[in-house]
Write a protein that holds these residues in place. Structure first.
Motif, PDB file in Angstrom:
ATOM      1  N   ARG A  27     -70.377 -25.275 -18.998  1.00 42.60           N
ATOM      2  CA  ARG A  27     -71.372 -25.644 -17.995  1.00 42.60           C
ATOM      3  C   ARG A  27     -72.776 -25.246 -18.461  1.00 42.60           C
ATOM      4  NH1 ARG A  27     -70.243 -23.169 -12.384  1.00 42.60           N
ATOM      5  NH2 ARG A  27     -71.617 -21.573 -13.266  1.00 42.60           N
ATOM      6  N   LEU A  28     -72.863 -24.052 -18.990  1.00 45.68           N
ATOM      7  CA  LEU A  28     -74.155 -23.559 -19.480  1.00 45.68           C
ATOM      8  C   LEU A  28     -74.680 -24.455 -20.614  1.00 45.68           C
ATOM      9  CD1 LEU A  28     -76.255 -21.251 -19.444  1.00 45.68           C
ATOM     10  CD2 LEU A  28     -74.835 -20.066 -21.133  1.00 45.68           C
ATOM     11  N   SER A  29     -73.789 -24.789 -21.547  1.00 42.45           N
ATOM     12  CA  SER A  29     -74.194 -25.608 -22.696  1.00 42.45           C
ATOM     13  C   SER A  29     -74.640 -26.995 -22.254  1.00 42.45           C
ATOM     14  CB  SER A  29     -73.031 -25.748 -23.688  1.00 42.45           C
ATOM     15  OG  SER A  29     -72.610 -24.481 -24.125  1.00 42.45           O
ATOM     16  N   LEU A  30     -73.845 -27.605 -21.353  1.00 40.91           N
ATOM     17  CA  LEU A  30     -74.174 -28.964 -20.921  1.00 40.91           C
ATOM     18  C   LEU A  30     -75.496 -28.982 -20.157  1.00 40.91           C
ATOM     19  CD1 LEU A  30     -70.802 -30.659 -19.848  1.00 40.91           C
ATOM     20  CD2 LEU A  30     -72.198 -31.053 -21.890  1.00 40.91           C
ATOM     21  N   THR A  31     -75.715 -27.976 -19.320  1.00 40.41           N
ATOM     22  CA  THR A  31     -76.981 -27.926 -18.573  1.00 40.41           C
ATOM     23  C   THR A  31     -78.153 -27.869 -19.551  1.00 40.41           C
ATOM     24  OG1 THR A  31     -75.848 -26.683 -16.847  1.00 40.41           O
ATOM     25  CG2 THR A  31     -78.259 -26.666 -16.798  1.00 40.41           C
ATOM     26  N   ALA A  32     -78.055 -26.946 -20.503  1.00 41.12           N
ATOM     27  CA  ALA A  32     -79.143 -26.795 -21.475  1.00 41.12           C
ATOM     28  C   ALA A  32     -79.319 -28.070 -22.288  1.00 41.12           C
ATOM     29  CB  ALA A  32     -78.842 -25.618 -22.404  1.00 41.12           C
ATOM     30  N   LEU A  33     -78.195 -28.681 -22.693  1.00 38.06           N
ATOM     31  CA  LEU A  33     -78.261 -29.887 -23.529  1.00 38.06           C
ATOM     32  C   LEU A  33     -78.886 -31.053 -22.762  1.00 38.06           C
ATOM     33  CD1 LEU A  33     -77.522 -31.121 -26.275  1.00 38.06           C
ATOM     34  CD2 LEU A  33     -75.353 -31.839 -25.278  1.00 38.06           C
ATOM     35  N   LEU A 141     -80.566 -42.544 -33.947  1.00 42.03           N
ATOM     36  CA  LEU A 141     -81.197 -41.331 -34.450  1.00 42.03           C
ATOM     37  C   LEU A 141     -81.333 -40.292 -33.335  1.00 42.03           C
ATOM     38  CD1 LEU A 141     -82.080 -40.574 -37.218  1.00 42.03           C
ATOM     39  CD2 LEU A 141     -84.400 -41.305 -36.694  1.00 42.03           C
ATOM     40  N   ILE A 142     -81.654 -40.762 -32.121  1.00 42.08           N
ATOM     41  CA  ILE A 142     -81.774 -39.839 -30.988  1.00 42.08           C
ATOM     42  C   ILE A 142     -80.425 -39.164 -30.727  1.00 42.08           C
ATOM     43  CG2 ILE A 142     -82.150 -39.694 -28.489  1.00 42.08           C
ATOM     44  CD1 ILE A 142     -84.259 -41.913 -28.790  1.00 42.08           C
ATOM     45  N   VAL A 143     -79.351 -39.957 -30.735  1.00 42.93           N
ATOM     46  CA  VAL A 143     -78.027 -39.381 -30.490  1.00 42.93           C
ATOM     47  C   VAL A 143     -77.662 -38.392 -31.607  1.00 42.93           C
ATOM     48  CG1 VAL A 143     -75.576 -39.870 -30.194  1.00 42.93           C
ATOM     49  CG2 VAL A 143     -77.269 -41.375 -29.169  1.00 42.93           C
ATOM     50  N   ALA A 144     -78.087 -38.694 -32.828  1.00 47.90           N
ATOM     51  CA  ALA A 144     -77.838 -37.754 -33.929  1.00 47.90           C
ATOM     52  C   ALA A 144     -78.540 -36.429 -33.659  1.00 47.90           C
ATOM     53  CB  ALA A 144     -78.315 -38.346 -35.247  1.00 47.90           C
ATOM     54  N   GLY A 145     -79.742 -36.491 -33.076  1.00 47.46           N
ATOM     55  CA  GLY A 145     -80.466 -35.275 -32.709  1.00 47.46           C
ATOM     56  C   GLY A 145     -79.718 -34.501 -31.634  1.00 47.46           C
ATOM     57  N   VAL A 146     -79.192 -35.233 -30.648  1.00 47.94           N
ATOM     58  CA  VAL A 146     -78.438 -34.599 -29.561  1.00 47.94           C
ATOM     59  C   VAL A 146     -77.194 -33.915 -30.141  1.00 47.94           C
ATOM     60  CG1 VAL A 146     -77.139 -35.008 -27.433  1.00 47.94           C
ATOM     61  CG2 VAL A 146     -79.271 -36.242 -27.837  1.00 47.94           C
ATOM     62  N   ARG A 147     -76.597 -34.554 -31.125  1.00 40.33           N
ATOM     63  CA  ARG A 147     -75.408 -33.992 -31.763  1.00 40.33           C
ATOM     64  C   ARG A 147     -75.727 -32.639 -32.421  1.00 40.33           C
ATOM     65  NH1 ARG A 147     -72.955 -37.442 -36.730  1.00 40.33           N
ATOM     66  NH2 ARG A 147     -71.678 -35.860 -37.743  1.00 40.33           N
ATOM     67  N   THR A 148     -76.810 -32.590 -33.178  1.00 43.20           N
ATOM     68  CA  THR A 148     -77.227 -31.332 -33.803  1.00 43.20           C
ATOM     69  C   THR A 148     -77.485 -30.269 -32.738  1.00 43.20           C
ATOM     70  OG1 THR A 148     -78.309 -32.662 -35.479  1.00 43.20           O
ATOM     71  CG2 THR A 148     -78.893 -30.332 -35.415  1.00 43.20           C
ATOM     72  N   SER A 149     -78.231 -30.652 -31.697  1.00 40.89           N
ATOM     73  CA  SER A 149     -78.552 -29.712 -30.622  1.00 40.89           C
ATOM     74  C   SER A 149     -77.282 -29.217 -29.951  1.00 40.89           C
ATOM     75  CB  SER A 149     -79.444 -30.381 -29.574  1.00 40.89           C
ATOM     76  OG  SER A 149     -80.720 -30.591 -30.094  1.00 40.89           O
ATOM     77  N   ALA A 150     -76.357 -30.116 -29.692  1.00 41.19           N
ATOM     78  CA  ALA A 150     -75.137 -29.756 -28.965  1.00 41.19           C
ATOM     79  C   ALA A 150     -74.380 -28.657 -29.712  1.00 41.19           C
ATOM     80  CB  ALA A 150     -74.254 -30.990 -28.775  1.00 41.19           C
ATOM     81  N   VAL A 151     -74.238 -28.847 -31.022  1.00 39.62           N
ATOM     82  CA  VAL A 151     -73.487 -27.866 -31.808  1.00 39.62           C
ATOM     83  C   VAL A 151     -74.225 -26.516 -31.809  1.00 39.62           C
ATOM     84  CG1 VAL A 151     -72.606 -27.327 -34.096  1.00 39.62           C
ATOM     85  CG2 VAL A 151     -72.438 -29.652 -33.214  1.00 39.62           C
ATOM     86  N   GLU A 152     -75.541 -26.571 -31.990  1.00 44.12           N
ATOM     87  CA  GLU A 152     -76.326 -25.325 -31.979  1.00 44.12           C
ATOM     88  C   GLU A 152     -76.223 -24.623 -30.646  1.00 44.12           C
ATOM     89  OE1 GLU A 152     -80.385 -25.727 -33.188  1.00 44.12           O
ATOM     90  OE2 GLU A 152     -79.856 -26.695 -35.087  1.00 44.12           O
TER      91      GLU A 152
END
Lengths: 227, 392
Positions: A27-33, A141-152
Motif C-alpha cells: 500500500r505504501l509503495s503504490l501510494t508513493a508510486l 518511455l514514461i512507463v519505463a520510467g514508472v518501472r524503474t521508480s516502482a522497483v526503487e
C-alpha cells in the motif's frame, strides 16, 4: 528444521504478521508510486513544453534524486512531521519522481518534429497534439520510467519501518535487533519477491504501452543493426 | 488547366472547388528592426493552378507559405482564399480546410496508414462510413491497395509510399487549397520523378489550388503553372515557366534559371503533346498465323525486325524479334524487356534522360492505366524541339 521453514514460520507468526506487513508495504509503495507518476508526468510534460531552460532543471532534479539518499529525505521529513505513513510515503514519492520526470521529458521531446509539424498543420489544437500524438508516442518511455521508480520504491520502502510506517522493514529491523536470522529473512525475501514482481508487471505494461507501429520501427532498427 | 467548376458529383473525389488564393502586400518581420523575412509580396493564384515558390534558402518562400495556414502570423498584409481573409477563421478551422504536405512527411508512427489518412475527416467530424469510404478512395487514387496498405504502419512503407500517404492525408478533407513544402526533396531522384508524375496525374483528376515550395528549378518548371522566383523576401518574377525560361526578368533570375535554359525548356513539353511513333503491337497469346497475316498486309510494321508484345491488358511486356515467332503457334507471354516505360505525363527532359540511360532506341509510352499508346525516340523529341523554332 531448515532455515527456510523457520523463515516461513516467522512470516506466518501472528506476532510478526508477515501478511499484514506485506499489505502495508504494497500500500505504501503504490501510494508513493501513484503520486510520483502524476507529479513526474505533469512536470515532465511541462518542462518539455517550456523549453530549453527547463532541461537544466530536469537534469538537476534527476541527478539530485540519485545523489540524496532516501533515508536522508525520510530523516529530514521526520524532523518536521510526526512519525507514520505519510512521512515515509512522501520520502518514497520524492525518490520515485526523477526517473519518471526525466523519461516523460525525454519522451515528449523526442517525438518526431515532422509528426508534430504535420499535426499542427492539419488543424490539431495544442491539446490534441499532446493527447493524440505526443503522449501516445512518449508512453512507452514514461512507463519505463514508472518501472524503474516502482522497483526503487518497493526496495526502499523497507526503510519505512524506521519511521513507524510499517511494511516489511519492520520484520527486518526486528530480526536485526533480536539477532533472529529467520525474522530478517521473513522480511527481506518478500521484499525481493515484490521488487521482482514490480519489474515483471511494469515490463509487461511497457510492452502493452508500445503502439504496434512503433514496435515495427524498433524491429526494423534491430534488423538493420544486426545486418 | 484552371478548374473553377468543381468536378461533377460522382466523378472523382473532388467535390469542393479549388479556391482562388490572393496574397496582398504580405510582410513578416521576426524582429522589430530586422530585415523583413517576407517583404510586401502580392500574388494571385488562380483556382486549380499550381504556384511554385522558389528561391535560394532564406529567401522567405517557406515563411510566405506558412503564413497562408497561419502557422506564422503576418506582420502586415492579408491573405484571402476565395475572397475571404484567412483571419476570418480560427487557425484550427482554417488548417482543416488547407491540405499540408511537408518534406519530412510526418505520418503518425503509432497509427495505421488508414488512420493517418482519416486524420482530417475525423477532425471535421465526418461519420465513420464517410471517413472509411474517403480513405479507401484516396488510397486507390495514390495507387496503394486499401485492403493491403490500409492496415499497415508507416514504418512498413518505403519513403516514396510514405510521401504518397502524406499526399492522400492532405487531400482527405477535400480542401480547396494545398500547401506543399519541398514535398519530394527527401527521396531519391527516381522516386522523386515518379512522385512528381503521380502528383501531376492526381492534380488533373483532383484540381486543387496548390502552393508548392521548391529550391529546384527543374521541379518548378515541371510542376508549376506559375513560378514565383523569390529573393530576400521579395518576388523577383512571377510568370508561367515558359516565360521564365524565355524572358528572365533580371540577371538574378537568369542566373537562378541557369545557363542550360534551352535544355530546361524540355521540361515544358510532355510526351502526350508529341506525335508518337505507332508501336508494332502484338498481344501475348495471339495466333502467330494472324500476326504473320498482319505483317504481310503491311498493317504491322516491325521496328528493326522486332515487335512489341503486350499483355491482355495492353501493358508492355517485351520486345521480341519477328524471327522468334517462327515455329510457334501463339505469341509467347514473356521474353526480354520493354524498358524504358514512360508515362505519357513524363516531360521530354525526363524521357530523354530515361532513353539515354537505358540505351534503348525507343521509350514505350503508356497512359494512366499502363496501356501502350505509342513509342518515343530521339527523332520524336528532336522534332518537338525544332518545331517552335520553325514557327518563330
Amino acid at each position: 528444521m531448515s532455515l527456510l521453514q523457520e523463515t516461513w514460520q516467522a512470516y506466518t507468526d501472528p506476532l510478526n504478521d508477515g501478511w499484514g506487513r506485506t499489505v502495508e508495504h504494497i500500500r505504501l509503495s503504490l501510494t508513493a508510486l501513484a503520486l510520483a507518476t502524476v507529479a513526474g508526468v505533469v512536470l515532465g510534460i511541462t518542462a518539455a513544453k517550456v523549453g530549453r531552460g527547463a532541461a537544466v532543471v530536469v537534469v538537476t532534479i534527476g541527478n539530485l534524486g540519485r545523489m540524496v539518499p532516501t533515508l536522508a529525505i525520510i530523516g529530514i521529513i521526520v524532523v518536521f512531521f510526526p512519525l507514520g505513513f505519510w512521512p515515509a510515503a512522501i520520502g518514497l514519492f520524492l525518490l520515485g519522481i526523477p526517473p519518471i520526470l526525466v523519461n516523460a521529458y525525454t519522451g515528449i521531446r523526442d517525438v518526431d518534429p515532422g509528426a508534430r509539424e504535420a499535426s499542427r498543420g492539419m488543424g490539431l489544437s495544442r491539446r490534441q497534439v499532446l493527447t493524440r500524438v505526443e503522449l501516445p508516442l512518449a508512453l512507452p518511455l514514461i512507463v519505463a520510467g514508472v518501472r524503474t521508480s516502482a522497483v526503487e520504491i518497493v526496495a526502499t520502502a523497507t526503510l519505512a519501518g524506521l519511521v513507524g510506517a510499517g511494511g516489511l522493514g519492520v520484520l527486518v529491523l526486528a530480526g536485526l535487533g533480536n539477532n533472529q536470522t529467520e525474522v530478517i529473512l521473513a522480511g527481506a525475501i518478500p521484499v525481493a519477491i515484490l521488487a521482482v514482481l514490480a519489474e515483471l508487471v511494469f515490463a509487461g505494461a511497457e510492452r502493452l504501452a508500445t503502439p504496434r507501429g512503433l514496435r515495427i520501427t524498433r524491429g526494423l532498427a534491430t534488423q538493420r543493426g544486426t545486418a | 488547366m484552371a478548374a473553377l467548376d468543381p468536378a461533377p458529383p460522382g466523378r472523382g473525389p473532388a467535390e469542393v472547388a479549388a479556391g482562388v488564393l490572393e496574397l496582398s502586400d504580405l510582410t513578416k518581420r521576426f524582429s522589430a528592426h530586422g530585415r523583413a523575412a517576407v517583404d510586401g509580396i502580392s500574388l494571385t493564384v488562380p483556382a486549380g493552378e499550381v504556384c511554385v515558390l522558389i528561391g535560394p534558402s532564406g529567401c522567405g518562400k517557406t515563411t510566405a507559405m506558412r503564413m497562408i495556414n497561419r502557422l506564422i502570423e503576418p506582420t502586415s498584409g492579408d491573405i484571402r482564399l476565395d475572397g475571404r481573409s484567412v483571419r476570418d477563421f480560427s487557425p484550427h478551422q482554417l488548417r482543416r480546410r488547407i491540405g499540408y504536405v511537408i518534406q519530412q512527411v510526418g505520418l503518425m508512427p503509432h497509427l495505421t496508414v488508414a488512420a493517418n489518412v482519416a486524420t482530417v475527416p475525423r477532425l471535421l467530424g465526418w461519420d465513420r462510413e464517410r471517413t472509411r469510404a474517403r480513405t479507401r478512395e484516396l488510397l486507390d487514387l495514390i495507387g496503394l491497395d486499401p485492403d493491403e496498405y490500409g492496415p499497415r504502419y508507416p514504418a512498413e512503407l518505403s519513403g516514396g509510399q510514405q510521401q504518397r500517404v502524406g499526399l492522400a492525408r492532405a487531400l482527405a478533407g477535400d480542401p480547396p487549397l494545398m500547401l506543399m513544402d519541398e514535398p519530394f526533396s527527401a527521396v531519391d531522384p527516381i522516386t522523386r520523378e515518379r512522385l512528381q508524375n503521380d502528383f501531376l496525374r492526381l492534380h488533373r483528376a483532383v484540381p486543387k489550388t496548390v502552393v508548392f515550395v521548391s529550391h529546384d528549378i527543374d521541379e518548378a518548371v515541371k510542376m508549376g503553372d506559375r513560378v514565383a522566383v523569390m529573393r530576400e523576401g521579395r518576388i523577383v518574377q512571377y510568370a508561367p515557366p515558359a516565360e521564365l525560361l524565355a524572358r528572365p526578368a533580371d540577371d538574378f533570375v537568369a542566373d537562378f534559371v541557369g545557363a542550360d535554359r534551352a535544355l530546361k525548356s524540355l521540361s515544358l513539353t510532355r510526351l502526350e503533346d508529341l506525335d508518337l511513333l505507332p508501336a508494332p503491337l502484338v498481344r501475348a497469346g495471339d495466333e502467330v498465323a494472324a500476326v504473320r497475316a498482319r505483317l504481310e498486309s503491311g498493317e504491322l510494321e516491325p521496328l528493326g525486325g522486332t515487335v512489341l508484345v503486350v499483355d491482355p491488358g495492353g501493358r508492355p511486356a517485351a520486345w521480341i524479334p519477328v524471327a522468334r515467332l517462327e515455329g510457334q503457334v501463339r505469341v509467347p507471354a514473356d521474353a526480354g524487356q520493354a524498358d524504358p516505360v514512360l508515362d505519357r505525363i513524363t516531360t521530354l527532359r525526363d524521357a530523354l534522360s530515361a532513353i539515354l540511360e537505358s540505351g534503348a532506341a525507343y521509350g514505350t509510352v503508356v497512359d494512366g492505366e499502363g496501356r501502350v499508346t505509342g513509342l518515343v525516340g530521339l527523332d520524336e523529341i528532336g522534332r518537338a524541339i525544332r518545331r517552335p523554332a520553325e514557327v518563330a
